[in-house]
Design a protein around this motif. Sequence first.
Motif, PDB file in Angstrom:
ATOM      1  N   GLY A 178       0.834  -1.182   0.000  1.00  0.00           N
ATOM      2  CA  GLY A 178       0.000   0.000   0.000  1.00  0.00           C
ATOM      3  C   GLY A 178       0.873   1.237   0.000  1.00  0.00           C
ATOM      4  N   GLY A 179       0.288   2.384  -0.313  1.00  0.00           N
ATOM      5  CA  GLY A 179       1.055   3.621  -0.337  1.00  0.00           C
ATOM      6  C   GLY A 179       1.340   4.094  -1.748  1.00  0.00           C
ATOM      7  N   SER A 180       1.586   5.394  -1.886  1.00  0.00           N
ATOM      8  CA  SER A 180       1.742   5.998  -3.213  1.00  0.00           C
ATOM      9  C   SER A 180       2.970   5.503  -3.958  1.00  0.00           C
ATOM     10  CB  SER A 180       1.798   7.531  -3.072  1.00  0.00           C
ATOM     11  OG  SER A 180       2.835   7.909  -2.167  1.00  0.00           O
ATOM     12  N   LEU A 181       4.084   5.277  -3.266  1.00  0.00           N
ATOM     13  CA  LEU A 181       5.281   4.806  -3.953  1.00  0.00           C
ATOM     14  C   LEU A 181       5.134   3.346  -4.362  1.00  0.00           C
ATOM     15  CD1 LEU A 181       6.354   7.475  -2.753  1.00  0.00           C
ATOM     16  CD2 LEU A 181       8.539   6.329  -2.370  1.00  0.00           C
ATOM     17  N   ALA A 182       4.616   2.518  -3.452  1.00  0.00           N
ATOM     18  CA  ALA A 182       4.405   1.106  -3.775  1.00  0.00           C
ATOM     19  C   ALA A 182       3.357   0.938  -4.859  1.00  0.00           C
ATOM     20  CB  ALA A 182       3.987   0.339  -2.526  1.00  0.00           C
ATOM     21  N   GLY A 183       2.541   1.970  -5.075  1.00  0.00           N
ATOM     22  CA  GLY A 183       1.548   1.914  -6.129  1.00  0.00           C
ATOM     23  C   GLY A 183       2.139   1.998  -7.522  1.00  0.00           C
ATOM     24  N   ILE A 184       3.407   2.360  -7.621  1.00  0.00           N
ATOM     25  CA  ILE A 184       4.097   2.406  -8.918  1.00  0.00           C
ATOM     26  C   ILE A 184       4.694   1.033  -9.153  1.00  0.00           C
ATOM     27  CG2 ILE A 184       5.957   3.502 -10.220  1.00  0.00           C
ATOM     28  CD1 ILE A 184       5.490   5.993  -8.477  1.00  0.00           C
ATOM     29  N   GLU A 185       4.176   0.331 -10.133  1.00  0.00           N
ATOM     30  CA  GLU A 185       4.515  -1.076 -10.337  1.00  0.00           C
ATOM     31  C   GLU A 185       6.012  -1.302 -10.500  1.00  0.00           C
ATOM     32  OE1 GLU A 185       3.238  -4.895 -13.159  1.00  0.00           O
ATOM     33  OE2 GLU A 185       2.430  -2.886 -13.553  1.00  0.00           O
TER      34      GLU A 185
ATOM     35  N   TYR B 184       8.496   0.342  -9.259  1.00  0.00           N
ATOM     36  CA  TYR B 184       9.180   0.443  -7.970  1.00  0.00           C
ATOM     37  C   TYR B 184       8.866  -0.771  -7.102  1.00  0.00           C
ATOM     38  CZ  TYR B 184      10.847   2.520  -3.570  1.00  0.00           C
ATOM     39  OH  TYR B 184      11.516   2.767  -2.396  1.00  0.00           O
ATOM     40  N   ARG B 185       7.619  -1.199  -7.159  1.00  0.00           N
ATOM     41  CA  ARG B 185       7.211  -2.396  -6.416  1.00  0.00           C
ATOM     42  C   ARG B 185       8.020  -3.608  -6.880  1.00  0.00           C
ATOM     43  NH1 ARG B 185       1.991  -1.634  -7.335  1.00  0.00           N
ATOM     44  NH2 ARG B 185       1.564  -3.379  -8.714  1.00  0.00           N
ATOM     45  N   GLN B 186       8.284  -3.660  -8.167  1.00  0.00           N
ATOM     46  CA  GLN B 186       9.035  -4.790  -8.710  1.00  0.00           C
ATOM     47  C   GLN B 186      10.486  -4.768  -8.233  1.00  0.00           C
ATOM     48  OE1 GLN B 186       7.485  -7.309 -10.486  1.00  0.00           O
ATOM     49  NE2 GLN B 186       9.418  -8.318  -9.965  1.00  0.00           N
ATOM     50  N   ILE B 187      11.050  -3.573  -8.072  1.00  0.00           N
ATOM     51  CA  ILE B 187      12.421  -3.483  -7.539  1.00  0.00           C
ATOM     52  C   ILE B 187      12.481  -4.101  -6.151  1.00  0.00           C
ATOM     53  CG2 ILE B 187      14.198  -1.881  -6.732  1.00  0.00           C
ATOM     54  CD1 ILE B 187      13.400   0.016  -8.963  1.00  0.00           C
ATOM     55  N   ILE B 188      11.463  -3.825  -5.337  1.00  0.00           N
ATOM     56  CA  ILE B 188      11.405  -4.396  -3.989  1.00  0.00           C
ATOM     57  C   ILE B 188      11.280  -5.915  -4.061  1.00  0.00           C
ATOM     58  CG2 ILE B 188      10.077  -4.466  -1.838  1.00  0.00           C
ATOM     59  CD1 ILE B 188       9.225  -1.565  -2.448  1.00  0.00           C
ATOM     60  N   LEU B 189      10.388  -6.409  -4.914  1.00  0.00           N
ATOM     61  CA  LEU B 189      10.191  -7.850  -5.048  1.00  0.00           C
ATOM     62  C   LEU B 189      11.447  -8.535  -5.583  1.00  0.00           C
ATOM     63  CD1 LEU B 189       6.560  -7.863  -6.493  1.00  0.00           C
ATOM     64  CD2 LEU B 189       7.265  -8.622  -4.215  1.00  0.00           C
ATOM     65  N   ASP B 190      12.120  -7.898  -6.527  1.00  0.00           N
ATOM     66  CA  ASP B 190      13.361  -8.466  -7.068  1.00  0.00           C
ATOM     67  C   ASP B 190      14.426  -8.557  -5.979  1.00  0.00           C
ATOM     68  OD1 ASP B 190      12.216  -8.691  -9.539  1.00  0.00           O
ATOM     69  OD2 ASP B 190      13.142  -6.878 -10.376  1.00  0.00           O
ATOM     70  N   GLY B 191      14.492  -7.529  -5.128  1.00  0.00           N
ATOM     71  CA  GLY B 191      15.447  -7.544  -4.031  1.00  0.00           C
ATOM     72  C   GLY B 191      15.166  -8.674  -3.056  1.00  0.00           C
ATOM     73  N   LEU B 192      13.889  -8.906  -2.763  1.00  0.00           N
ATOM     74  CA  LEU B 192      13.521 -10.013  -1.883  1.00  0.00           C
ATOM     75  C   LEU B 192      13.850 -11.357  -2.528  1.00  0.00           C
ATOM     76  CD1 LEU B 192      10.081  -8.688  -0.570  1.00  0.00           C
ATOM     77  CD2 LEU B 192      12.155  -9.020   0.799  1.00  0.00           C
ATOM     78  N   ALA B 193      13.597 -11.468  -3.835  1.00  0.00           N
ATOM     79  CA  ALA B 193      13.879 -12.716  -4.541  1.00  0.00           C
ATOM     80  C   ALA B 193      15.369 -13.046  -4.509  1.00  0.00           C
ATOM     81  CB  ALA B 193      13.385 -12.634  -5.988  1.00  0.00           C
ATOM     82  N   GLN B 194      16.213 -12.018  -4.612  1.00  0.00           N
ATOM     83  CA  GLN B 194      17.651 -12.240  -4.546  1.00  0.00           C
ATOM     84  C   GLN B 194      18.074 -12.786  -3.180  1.00  0.00           C
ATOM     85  OE1 GLN B 194      19.546  -8.560  -5.685  1.00  0.00           O
ATOM     86  NE2 GLN B 194      18.706  -8.624  -7.768  1.00  0.00           N
ATOM     87  N   MET B 195      17.266 -12.505  -2.147  1.00  0.00           N
ATOM     88  CA  MET B 195      17.531 -13.048  -0.813  1.00  0.00           C
ATOM     89  C   MET B 195      16.900 -14.427  -0.631  1.00  0.00           C
ATOM     90  SD  MET B 195      16.758  -9.732   1.601  1.00  0.00           S
ATOM     91  CE  MET B 195      17.634  -8.187   1.426  1.00  0.00           C
ATOM     92  N   GLY B 196      16.184 -14.895  -1.657  1.00  0.00           N
ATOM     93  CA  GLY B 196      15.514 -16.185  -1.567  1.00  0.00           C
ATOM     94  C   GLY B 196      14.099 -16.117  -1.054  1.00  0.00           C
ATOM     95  N   HIS B 197      13.522 -14.908  -1.011  1.00  0.00           N
ATOM     96  CA  HIS B 197      12.167 -14.724  -0.486  1.00  0.00           C
ATOM     97  C   HIS B 197      11.196 -14.446  -1.636  1.00  0.00           C
ATOM     98  CE1 HIS B 197      14.022 -14.737   3.388  1.00  0.00           C
ATOM     99  NE2 HIS B 197      14.559 -13.532   3.279  1.00  0.00           N
TER     100      HIS B 197
END
Length: 356
Positions: A308-315, A317-330
């Motif tokens: 949620g939130g205006s920044l996370a609403g930008i797909e 940017y959201r993908q950068i966060i998800l990619d970072g988690l994936a690199q950690m194995g999450h």
Amino acid sequence: MSLYLCADCGGSKTSVVICDAQGKVVGRALGGPSNFAYLSLDAFLSAVEEAVTSALKIAASSLPSANLAILPPPGETPFAAAWFGVSGVDSPAAIATITPELSKLLKIPAGPRLAIANDTHLLAAPVRQHGDISHAVAVISGTGSIAVSFRETETGLEELGRIGGWGWMLGDEGGGFSVGRETIRHILLEHDKSSVTGEKVKSVLQDRVLARFGVTDVMELLTIIHIQDPQSGVVLPQSAPLHLSQRREKRLSDLCPLVFTAAFEDGDPLALTILKSAAAQLTEEIAVLLGDGSGRTVKPQDAVISFGGSLAGIEAYRQIILDGLAQMGHVFRYVSFVDDAAATGATGLVAAHVKP
């Protein structure tokens, strides 16, 4: 009359949605900022009252009722239940402070009909949309940032753990202030490097940031960022630069649109580096909540991550966060973005309180 109200109280705005007993939205409105950690109690209540009153006026047009848009209600309250998700409400003491005031405002007694919690709780609703999971991680990246993990139980959502939400002075990694801070830091860092290498930085973002503040020298940004907050009651001339009327944190968070445009529309390498840096800080915080599912950790493969939130609403940017988690194995089983937390909360209230 039975109305169900949900208010999403954040650092940028207050969003209120009112539903009838059938779950139909009959009123919605926006008000000013209502982050409880940043405001006095009176200012918080004023923002809430403004937004709720506006939503009630809209509801009154489809559900005619005398004095429906007056707070506190002059007669019996039209509200069967209300749910407030409040940014900056992070302790039992904060909840205890605002509960009697909201109870008085809506004429709803403190108790199960009046739910007050941090705004991340509104984002955990998607866990109920998937029958094969019972865990959710709610992530807000807007003016500020926070991540909270939940487990769905027979009695409702149980908060497992939280990280962040400390406000701009202490944290808010990956939120608006964080992006603005990283922007100035990176521009200054590149300028310092050029003093050694002699290589001039070429960046669309840097040019736009300098133009926004009306300067031509990067080092002048230091002076502008550290100018004291505007004094209450002091009227500036209309010709005064915008940043002189802004609080310091706002000077930085307001840079976000420049950064996102430069990164995702102009392909500016510096802007993209800044967003990756800010997102990485938030990713590291989210990872604190994750594990193999033992104890109070959440196993991503068996959970939904809800943004949620205006920044996370930008797909992007959201993908950068998800990619970072994936690199950690999450890697989460489900990914959701809640673009209307107040509406989600209001319809959830109806489902919880109205017998089928």
